[in-house]
Design an enzyme around this catalytic site. Structure first.
Site, PDB file in Angstrom:
ATOM      1  N   GLU A 138     -21.799 -18.366   1.798  1.00 55.26           N
ATOM      2  CA  GLU A 138     -21.079 -17.727   0.694  1.00 55.26           C
ATOM      3  C   GLU A 138     -20.228 -18.797  -0.006  1.00 55.26           C
ATOM      4  O   GLU A 138     -19.475 -19.513   0.649  1.00 55.26           O
ATOM      5  CB  GLU A 138     -20.173 -16.617   1.239  1.00 55.26           C
ATOM      6  N   GLY A 186     -20.318  -6.747   7.596  1.00 56.70           N
ATOM      7  CA  GLY A 186     -19.292  -5.766   7.916  1.00 56.70           C
ATOM      8  C   GLY A 186     -19.643  -4.778   8.984  1.00 56.70           C
ATOM      9  O   GLY A 186     -20.759  -4.749   9.517  1.00 56.70           O
ATOM     10  N   LYS A 194      -0.825  -6.528   5.392  1.00 56.47           N
ATOM     11  CA  LYS A 194      -0.672  -7.996   5.444  1.00 56.47           C
ATOM     12  C   LYS A 194      -1.457  -8.516   4.248  1.00 56.47           C
ATOM     13  O   LYS A 194      -2.673  -8.672   4.306  1.00 56.47           O
ATOM     14  CB  LYS A 194      -1.233  -8.531   6.762  1.00 56.47           C
ATOM     15  N   PRO A 195      -0.753  -8.761   3.128  1.00 59.15           N
ATOM     16  CA  PRO A 195      -1.480  -9.210   1.932  1.00 59.15           C
ATOM     17  C   PRO A 195      -1.828 -10.693   2.037  1.00 59.15           C
ATOM     18  O   PRO A 195      -1.262 -11.414   2.862  1.00 59.15           O
ATOM     19  CB  PRO A 195      -0.470  -8.968   0.803  1.00 59.15           C
ATOM     20  N   LYS A 216     -25.250  -6.236   8.960  1.00 62.84           N
ATOM     21  CA  LYS A 216     -25.309  -7.568   9.577  1.00 62.84           C
ATOM     22  C   LYS A 216     -23.899  -8.198   9.546  1.00 62.84           C
ATOM     23  O   LYS A 216     -22.921  -7.508   9.823  1.00 62.84           O
ATOM     24  CB  LYS A 216     -26.376  -8.421   8.898  1.00 62.84           C
ATOM     25  N   CYS A 259     -17.170 -10.203  -3.326  1.00 59.21           N
ATOM     26  CA  CYS A 259     -18.001 -10.127  -2.123  1.00 59.21           C
ATOM     27  C   CYS A 259     -19.426  -9.735  -2.474  1.00 59.21           C
ATOM     28  O   CYS A 259     -20.372 -10.137  -1.814  1.00 59.21           O
ATOM     29  CB  CYS A 259     -17.400  -9.135  -1.134  1.00 59.21           C
ATOM     30  N   GLU A 272     -14.819  -5.302   6.274  1.00 55.20           N
ATOM     31  CA  GLU A 272     -15.564  -5.487   5.015  1.00 55.20           C
ATOM     32  C   GLU A 272     -15.586  -6.983   4.764  1.00 55.20           C
ATOM     33  O   GLU A 272     -14.554  -7.576   4.435  1.00 55.20           O
ATOM     34  CB  GLU A 272     -14.874  -4.745   3.857  1.00 55.20           C
ATOM     35  N   GLY A 326     -13.050 -12.726   4.852  1.00 60.97           N
ATOM     36  CA  GLY A 326     -14.189 -13.558   5.217  1.00 60.97           C
ATOM     37  C   GLY A 326     -14.766 -13.182   6.585  1.00 60.97           C
ATOM     38  O   GLY A 326     -14.061 -12.633   7.441  1.00 60.97           O
ATOM     39  N   THR A 327     -16.031 -13.527   6.773  1.00 65.23           N
ATOM     40  CA  THR A 327     -16.711 -13.155   8.015  1.00 65.23           C
ATOM     41  C   THR A 327     -16.090 -13.842   9.226  1.00 65.23           C
ATOM     42  O   THR A 327     -15.966 -13.237  10.291  1.00 65.23           O
ATOM     43  CB  THR A 327     -18.214 -13.462   7.887  1.00 65.23           C
TER      44      THR A 327
HETATM   45  P1  NAD Z   1      -9.780 -14.474   4.503  1.00 67.89           P
HETATM   46  O1  NAD Z   1     -10.602 -13.968   5.623  1.00 67.89           O
HETATM   47  O2  NAD Z   1      -9.412 -15.892   4.481  1.00 67.89           O
HETATM   48  O3  NAD Z   1      -8.384 -13.678   4.443  1.00 67.89           O
HETATM   49  C1  NAD Z   1      -8.325 -12.270   4.337  1.00 67.89           C
HETATM   50  C2  NAD Z   1      -6.997 -11.805   4.901  1.00 67.89           C
HETATM   51  O4  NAD Z   1      -6.982 -12.080   6.299  1.00 67.89           O
HETATM   52  C3  NAD Z   1      -5.784 -12.516   4.315  1.00 67.89           C
HETATM   53  O5  NAD Z   1      -4.714 -11.613   4.190  1.00 67.89           O
HETATM   54  C4  NAD Z   1      -5.496 -13.573   5.378  1.00 67.89           C
HETATM   55  O6  NAD Z   1      -4.157 -14.024   5.357  1.00 67.89           O
HETATM   56  C5  NAD Z   1      -5.812 -12.808   6.641  1.00 67.89           C
HETATM   57  N1  NAD Z   1      -6.127 -13.643   7.804  1.00 67.89           N
HETATM   58  C6  NAD Z   1      -6.650 -14.890   7.814  1.00 67.89           C
HETATM   59  N2  NAD Z   1      -6.784 -15.326   9.089  1.00 67.89           N
HETATM   60  C7  NAD Z   1      -6.344 -14.328   9.895  1.00 67.89           C
HETATM   61  C8  NAD Z   1      -6.233 -14.180  11.301  1.00 67.89           C
HETATM   62  N3  NAD Z   1      -6.608 -15.149  12.152  1.00 67.89           N
HETATM   63  N4  NAD Z   1      -5.748 -13.026  11.789  1.00 67.89           N
HETATM   64  C9  NAD Z   1      -5.377 -12.031  10.952  1.00 67.89           C
HETATM   65  N5  NAD Z   1      -5.446 -12.124   9.604  1.00 67.89           N
HETATM   66  C10 NAD Z   1      -5.933 -13.260   9.086  1.00 67.89           C
HETATM   67  O7  NAD Z   1     -10.530 -14.037   3.176  1.00 67.89           O
HETATM   68  P2  NAD Z   1     -10.117 -14.362   1.667  1.00 67.89           P
HETATM   69  O8  NAD Z   1     -10.398 -15.792   1.385  1.00 67.89           O
HETATM   70  O9  NAD Z   1      -8.745 -13.837   1.407  1.00 67.89           O
HETATM   71  O10 NAD Z   1     -11.133 -13.423   0.869  1.00 67.89           O
HETATM   72  C11 NAD Z   1     -12.407 -13.818   0.528  1.00 67.89           C
HETATM   73  C12 NAD Z   1     -13.416 -13.202   1.471  1.00 67.89           C
HETATM   74  O11 NAD Z   1     -13.278 -11.787   1.457  1.00 67.89           O
HETATM   75  C13 NAD Z   1     -14.843 -13.467   1.048  1.00 67.89           C
HETATM   76  O12 NAD Z   1     -15.605 -13.820   2.176  1.00 67.89           O
HETATM   77  C14 NAD Z   1     -15.314 -12.139   0.480  1.00 67.89           C
HETATM   78  O13 NAD Z   1     -16.693 -11.945   0.531  1.00 67.89           O
HETATM   79  C15 NAD Z   1     -14.568 -11.184   1.344  1.00 67.89           C
HETATM   80  N6  NAD Z   1     -14.464  -9.868   0.695  1.00 67.89           N
HETATM   81  C16 NAD Z   1     -15.213  -8.829   1.182  1.00 67.89           C
HETATM   82  C17 NAD Z   1     -15.182  -7.580   0.563  1.00 67.89           C
HETATM   83  C18 NAD Z   1     -15.993  -6.428   1.076  1.00 67.89           C
HETATM   84  O14 NAD Z   1     -15.681  -5.284   0.741  1.00 67.89           O
HETATM   85  N7  NAD Z   1     -17.020  -6.654   1.868  1.00 67.89           N
HETATM   86  C19 NAD Z   1     -14.357  -7.384  -0.549  1.00 67.89           C
HETATM   87  C20 NAD Z   1     -13.599  -8.465  -1.011  1.00 67.89           C
HETATM   88  C21 NAD Z   1     -13.656  -9.693  -0.374  1.00 67.89           C
END
Ligand code: NAD
Length: 520
Positions: free
Chosen positions: A414, A487, A204-205, A484, A313, A279, A258-259
């Protein structure tokens, strides 16, 4: 109609604007079909909502795509389960699966320029970075293939006359839910080990960057991955992503994002008693002691927060400077940040490219404005660039904020943009109290010439990854995880494949001796 190109790639008819979507630069005309998604191995126009992809450097819509629906989740998962059985994927010997992974790695590398260009259009990132992400994804497939061939099960020490074996098996169908900030690399980090383990995968991109996942699925097709093993379902997370995670036959979710989303998915996993890897976000401390090589430290801190325009991240977004060098180093950081060239990702001189989307830029801008209103000092940036040629893009200047306390919102949340907060510290005790006062625990950078001190801080800081006198270096061979609220679970490393498998124990009697109740 499909035809065979000289490169042996199946050519499909390309779309035209009159068919409701716009051909986009980056896919090779005549080779790639536009506006098709892969549901269970079948490429077709999605029945879901229209996704318009905007180039954040120009505001142009460069491509349109009809996404997946919740019904597609059922089709993709059922096809994945069937493909695992019918292709015998899970029963193939490790070296046979590894051969396919090697071919995927090579095909990614061969297409690195196309992947890079596509990703730069979609996310705004610099071409240098997107090319590096493609190369890293290729390396991930190759490393995973090698790890797969060298994995061993264990004959465990018995306590009787039997053979006891600890072995691993595939799970079935794995959901890979990915973010927009490093699409091809985060896809590869999940897809390669999940396939290596013998599973089918449904990606799911992110809505803001779906194209690279679709290109990856094309590449996997060409490399001989059995059809149906990999589906790509672009669409909203709250509908398509949610349905995927909840699906009864999805046996594991691997999520990067995101968290707050991670927390929602964690609840679904708890209800299903399903393994999940999360993650998540970060607010990583990067620390400069007075004895550091200051040239290296200043360059490293600037790179740590402003590369990827802070949309990383692991961005070193909280900078701690020892008090006796605070003013000097802060001035150097501000000078360095002002000198960073802001521009489009296609310009080789660009250091800070646009943010992924205008809406995201606006949210970064609002967080900085809120901090300003709350009394923070904005020492540089804190605004959009003034150049006329950058007005259409989602640009935001590299921003350094001081005059704040670590407990302030701007130091705790963040931001995911080119914004650093800078704080002084007195000694190691003061530093650790501040650095560890965060809900996150993803990464940390330490700049000092005292290696004993570096070791002490590295062990005491709450972070999954620590860099000493360097930052943002990565090896696929080195496990990666957050602690914490950053992840749960680990990716990468030799054991990365194991997290997409179930462990099974098998006992085999060797003596034929009757069990205690035999003949009772
Ligand atoms: P996001 O959580 O908004 O979305 C990530 C993915 O989850 C997307 O494909 C989105 O469509 C999907 N999604 C959103 N709501 C959902 C739900 N209710 N159920 C299932 N899937 C859902 O995050 P983002 O804005 O795409 O990415 C940025 C975040 O990712 C930042 O917080 C960043 O720190 C984190 N990140 C973490 C790492 C790591 O390895 N720790 C790496 C890269 C990014």
């Amino acid at each position: 109609m499909t035809t065979q190109s000289s490169a042996g790639i199946v050519e499909r008819p390309t779309g035209t604007a009159s068919e409701g979507f716009i051909p986009f630069r980056g896919f090779e005309p005549g080779v790639d079909t536009l506006d098709e998604i892969n549901v269970g191995g079948v490429w077709a126009r999605g029945a879901g909502a229209l996704i318009e992809s905007v180039n954040p450097a120009t505001s142009e819509v460069f491509a349109k795509l009809h996404g997946a629906t919740v019904d597609d989740v059922d089709v993709a998962v059922a096809a994945g389960l069937a493909a695992v059985e019918e292709s015998g994927w899970a029963r193939k010997l490790p070296h046979e699966r590894a051969a396919v992974l090697h071919r995927i790695g090579s095909a990614i590398e061969a297409n690195a320029d196309r992947i890079a260009f596509l990703q730069t259009q979609d996310t705004g990132k610099t071409l240098k970075e997107t090319r590096a992400l493609a190369i890293s994804a290729a390396a991930t497939f190759r490393f995973t293939a090698s790890a797969l061939e060298t994995m061993e099960d264990a004959v465990t020490p018995p306590r009787g006359d039997y053979l006891s074996i600890s072995t691993y098996e595939h799970i079935g169908v794995v959901a890979a839910i990915t973010p927009w900030n490093s699409p091809i690399a985060s896809d590869a980090q999940k897809v390669a080990p999940a396939l290596a383990a013998g599973n089918a995968v449904v990606i799911k991109p992110p809505v803001w960057a779906p194209w690279v996942s679709l290109l990856l699925a094309r590449i996997c097709d060409e490399a001989g991955l059995p059809s149906g093993l990999l589906s790509v379902l672009p669409g909203p997370g709250r509908t398509v992503g949610d349905a995927l995670a909840r699906h009864r036959d999805v046996g594991k979710v691997s999520f990067t994002g995101g968290t707050s989303t991670g927390r929602q998915l964690g609840r679904i996993a708890a209800d299903k008693i399903m393994p999940i890897t999360l993650e998540l976000g970060g607010k990583s401390p990067t620390i400069i002691f007075s004895d550091a090589d200051l040239d290296q430290a200043v360059a490293g801190v600037l790179y740590g927060i402003f590369s990827s325009s802070g949309q990383s991240c692991i961005a070193g977004s909280r900078v701690f400077i020892q008090r006796d060098i605070y003013d000097t180093v802060l001035a150097r950081l501000v000078e360095g940040a002002k000198a960073l060239r802001v521009g489009p990702g296609t310009d080789p001189g660009t250091r800070v490219a646009p943010l992924v989307a205008h809406a995201h830029r606006d949210s970064v801008e609002k967080m900085v404005e809120d901090a300003r209103v709350a009394g923070a000092q904005i020492l540089c940036g804190g605004a959009r660039p003034a150049e006329p040629e950058l007005q259409q893009g989602a640009y935001y200047l590299p921003t350094i904020i001081a005059g704040v306390a670590n407990s302030d919102l701007i130091c705790q949340e963040e931001i995911f943009g080119p914004v650093a907060v800078v704080l002084p510290f007195d000694d190691e005790t003061d530093l650790l109290a501040q650095a560890n006062d965060s809900v996150f625990g993803l990464a940390c950078g330490i700049w000092t010439s005292d290696y004993r001190r570096a070791w002490r801080i590295a062990r005491a800081v709450a972070a999954g990854t620590v860099w000493i006198n360097t930052y943002k270096q990565f090896s696929i061979a080195t496990p990666f995880s957050g602690i914490k609220e950053s992840g749960l679970g680990t990716e990468k490393g030799r054991d990365g494949i194991r997290s997409y498998m179930r462990q099974k124990s098998i006992y085999v009697d060797l003596s034929g001796a009757p069990l205690p109740w035999a003949g009772a």
